[in-house]
Design a protein around this motif. Structure first.
Motif, mmCIF file in Angstrom:
data_model
loop_
_atom_site.group_PDB
_atom_site.id
_atom_site.type_symbol
_atom_site.label_atom_id
_atom_site.label_comp_id
_atom_site.label_asym_id
_atom_site.label_seq_id
_atom_site.Cartn_x
_atom_site.Cartn_y
_atom_site.Cartn_z
ATOM 1 N N ARG A 95 57.412 46.274 50.115
ATOM 2 C CA ARG A 95 56.741 45.069 50.204
ATOM 3 C C ARG A 95 55.401 45.200 50.436
ATOM 4 N NH1 ARG A 95 59.461 42.334 55.359
ATOM 5 N NH2 ARG A 95 57.744 41.098 55.077
ATOM 6 N N ASN A 96 54.925 46.331 50.141
ATOM 7 C CA ASN A 96 53.399 46.772 50.234
ATOM 8 C C ASN A 96 52.479 46.598 49.033
ATOM 9 O OD1 ASN A 96 54.707 48.917 48.778
ATOM 10 N ND2 ASN A 96 53.016 50.364 49.896
ATOM 11 N N SER A 97 52.863 45.902 47.983
ATOM 12 C CA SER A 97 52.362 45.886 46.764
ATOM 13 C C SER A 97 51.236 44.662 46.868
ATOM 14 C CB SER A 97 53.263 45.312 45.660
ATOM 15 O OG SER A 97 53.670 44.040 45.712
ATOM 16 N N THR A 98 51.095 43.474 47.313
ATOM 17 C CA THR A 98 50.115 42.888 47.757
ATOM 18 C C THR A 98 48.907 43.624 48.428
ATOM 19 O OG1 THR A 98 51.537 40.829 47.681
ATOM 20 C CG2 THR A 98 49.462 40.469 48.370
ATOM 21 N N ALA A 99 49.153 43.968 49.535
ATOM 22 C CA ALA A 99 48.264 44.984 50.295
ATOM 23 C C ALA A 99 47.680 46.058 49.662
ATOM 24 C CB ALA A 99 48.962 45.195 51.630
ATOM 25 N N GLU A 100 48.404 46.751 48.896
ATOM 26 C CA GLU A 100 47.828 47.794 48.280
ATOM 27 C C GLU A 100 46.918 47.244 47.058
ATOM 28 O OE1 GLU A 100 47.263 51.990 47.354
ATOM 29 O OE2 GLU A 100 47.344 50.753 48.700
ATOM 30 N N LEU A 159 33.687 41.909 40.007
ATOM 31 C CA LEU A 159 34.829 41.750 39.462
ATOM 32 C C LEU A 159 35.282 40.394 39.467
ATOM 33 C CD1 LEU A 159 36.978 43.731 38.371
ATOM 34 C CD2 LEU A 159 38.261 43.763 40.386
ATOM 35 N N GLN A 160 35.824 40.000 38.233
ATOM 36 C CA GLN A 160 36.266 38.362 38.296
ATOM 37 C C GLN A 160 37.545 37.871 38.063
ATOM 38 O OE1 GLN A 160 33.821 38.050 34.690
ATOM 39 N NE2 GLN A 160 32.076 36.826 35.620
ATOM 40 N N LEU A 161 38.430 38.992 37.644
ATOM 41 C CA LEU A 161 39.857 38.607 37.535
ATOM 42 C C LEU A 161 40.723 39.633 37.804
ATOM 43 C CD1 LEU A 161 41.824 36.536 36.195
ATOM 44 C CD2 LEU A 161 41.112 37.487 33.948
ATOM 45 N N ILE A 162 41.698 39.471 38.280
ATOM 46 C CA ILE A 162 42.854 40.493 38.681
ATOM 47 C C ILE A 162 43.901 40.292 37.481
ATOM 48 C CG2 ILE A 162 44.757 41.551 40.151
ATOM 49 C CD1 ILE A 162 42.666 40.346 42.503
ATOM 50 N N LEU A 163 44.287 41.055 36.833
ATOM 51 C CA LEU A 163 45.597 40.989 35.789
ATOM 52 C C LEU A 163 46.733 41.809 35.991
ATOM 53 C CD1 LEU A 163 43.376 41.510 32.534
ATOM 54 C CD2 LEU A 163 44.766 39.411 33.327
ATOM 55 N N LEU A 164 48.027 41.289 36.313
ATOM 56 C CA LEU A 164 49.175 42.024 36.346
ATOM 57 C C LEU A 164 50.009 41.939 35.137
ATOM 58 C CD1 LEU A 164 49.921 40.851 40.136
ATOM 59 C CD2 LEU A 164 48.590 42.908 39.502
ATOM 60 N N ALA A 203 48.424 35.029 48.019
ATOM 61 C CA ALA A 203 48.036 36.334 49.052
ATOM 62 C C ALA A 203 47.114 37.065 48.473
ATOM 63 C CB ALA A 203 49.168 36.588 49.893
ATOM 64 N N LEU A 204 47.464 37.441 47.325
ATOM 65 C CA LEU A 204 46.490 38.436 46.738
ATOM 66 C C LEU A 204 45.347 37.882 46.114
ATOM 67 C CD1 LEU A 204 45.909 41.347 45.653
ATOM 68 C CD2 LEU A 204 47.147 40.747 43.378
ATOM 69 N N HIS A 205 45.364 36.594 45.830
ATOM 70 C CA HIS A 205 44.079 35.668 45.339
ATOM 71 C C HIS A 205 43.198 35.488 46.718
ATOM 72 C CE1 HIS A 205 41.763 32.425 43.892
ATOM 73 N NE2 HIS A 205 42.202 31.802 44.740
ATOM 74 N N GLY A 206 43.979 35.015 47.739
ATOM 75 C CA GLY A 206 43.342 34.819 49.124
ATOM 76 C C GLY A 206 42.904 36.097 49.760
ATOM 77 N N ALA A 207 43.399 37.079 49.563
ATOM 78 C CA ALA A 207 42.882 38.463 49.997
ATOM 79 C C ALA A 207 41.605 38.944 49.560
ATOM 80 C CB ALA A 207 44.030 39.462 50.393
ATOM 81 N N THR A 208 41.408 38.744 48.056
ATOM 82 C CA THR A 208 40.283 39.183 47.320
ATOM 83 C C THR A 208 39.350 38.040 46.741
ATOM 84 O OG1 THR A 208 41.527 39.019 45.355
ATOM 85 C CG2 THR A 208 41.709 41.026 46.344
ATOM 86 N N GLY A 209 39.579 37.068 46.916
ATOM 87 C CA GLY A 209 38.730 35.890 46.610
ATOM 88 C C GLY A 209 38.649 36.011 45.187
ATOM 89 N N GLN A 254 51.516 33.556 34.819
ATOM 90 C CA GLN A 254 51.735 33.010 35.962
ATOM 91 C C GLN A 254 50.128 32.785 36.495
ATOM 92 O OE1 GLN A 254 54.913 35.062 37.506
ATOM 93 N NE2 GLN A 254 55.795 33.111 38.258
ATOM 94 N N ARG A 255 49.581 32.160 37.268
ATOM 95 C CA ARG A 255 48.441 32.133 37.825
ATOM 96 C C ARG A 255 48.055 31.706 39.181
ATOM 97 N NH1 ARG A 255 46.807 27.204 36.343
ATOM 98 N NH2 ARG A 255 48.400 26.073 34.888
ATOM 99 N N ALA A 256 46.974 31.963 39.381
ATOM 100 C CA ALA A 256 46.343 31.599 40.966
ATOM 101 C C ALA A 256 44.914 31.596 40.692
ATOM 102 C CB ALA A 256 46.732 32.565 42.049
ATOM 103 N N GLY A 257 44.049 30.455 41.058
ATOM 104 C CA GLY A 257 42.824 30.556 41.255
ATOM 105 C C GLY A 257 42.077 30.064 39.822
ATOM 106 N N LEU A 258 42.737 29.811 38.931
ATOM 107 C CA LEU A 258 42.338 29.744 37.155
ATOM 108 C C LEU A 258 43.024 28.720 36.725
ATOM 109 C CD1 LEU A 258 42.637 32.735 34.882
ATOM 110 C CD2 LEU A 258 43.915 32.550 36.887
ATOM 111 N N THR A 259 42.540 27.610 35.870
ATOM 112 C CA THR A 259 43.251 26.922 34.661
ATOM 113 C C THR A 259 43.914 27.508 33.725
ATOM 114 O OG1 THR A 259 41.479 26.478 33.575
ATOM 115 C CG2 THR A 259 41.510 25.213 35.583
#
Length: 184
Positions: free
Chosen positions: A46-51, A63-68, A83-89, A138-143
């Motif tokens: 359960r540590n993937s988001t924090a890592e 850096l503007q975007l995180i891709l998974l 949470a990843l979107h929130g932790a990194t902005g 799936q997305r967070a923080g973009l249209t």
């Protein structure tokens, strides 16, 4: 437009493996590789988001975007998209070649994975997969329009954006000694 991105993928591992799994991130400006970061996440942990947040925060400030590539790393170490979107902005875009079989994922999580109910809630909270640019996202923080533009700006070969394609190749090459023969 999102042209400075980081893409993450996990390294291959044996089905019996229960320890940490390497994760590779590649930073790109459009289609040019600018850097590589690496970390580790626990198999089915359960540590993937924090890592991932830690690795993103080590990366360039522009850096503007995180891709998974999918919502989980190292088996079922499910990323909390919001949470990843929130932790990194930074916006987060999950890319999959095809829509996942959510019934099978739910059954596997609830029957075989420690903390499966919590992980299933994270999958649900990420929202439905949407068709976009020949893949599903799936997305967070973009249209959805911004997601389409990012895919167009960052994809050269096939349908997978370069940051994800390179992270996959590097992760496979580092652990298996070669990267040939693997599908991204």
């Amino acid at each position: 437009m999102f042209v400075h991105a980081i893409g993450f993928d996990d390294a291959p591992f044996h089905r019996e493996w229960r320890g940490d799994v390497p994760v590779i991130g590649t930073t790109y400006a459009r289609t040019t590789l600018h850097g590589v970061v690496s970390g580790r996440v626990r198999r089915d942990g359960r540590n993937s988001t924090a890592e991932l947040a830690r690795l993103v925060n080590l990366s360039p400030a522009h850096l503007q975007l995180i891709l998974l590539q999918g919502i989980a790393l190292a088996g079922f170490n499910v990323v909390d998209l919001h949470a990843l979107h929130g932790a990194t902005g930074r916006p987060v875009l999950i890319v999959a070649r095809r829509a996942p079989n959510l019934d099978r994922i739910r059954a596997a999580l609830l029957a075989r994975v420690p903390g499966g109910a919590r992980k299933w809630r994270l999958v649900q909270a990420a929202g439905p997969m949407e068709a976009c640019g020949g893949v599903f996202v799936q997305r967070a923080g973009l249209t959805l329009t911004q997601a389409q533009e990012a895919l167009e700006a960052l994809t050269v070969t096939g349908r997978v954006p370069e940051p994800l394609r390179a992270a996959h190749l590097i992760a496979r090459g580092v652990t298996r000694g070669h990267s040939a023969g693997g599908r991204v």
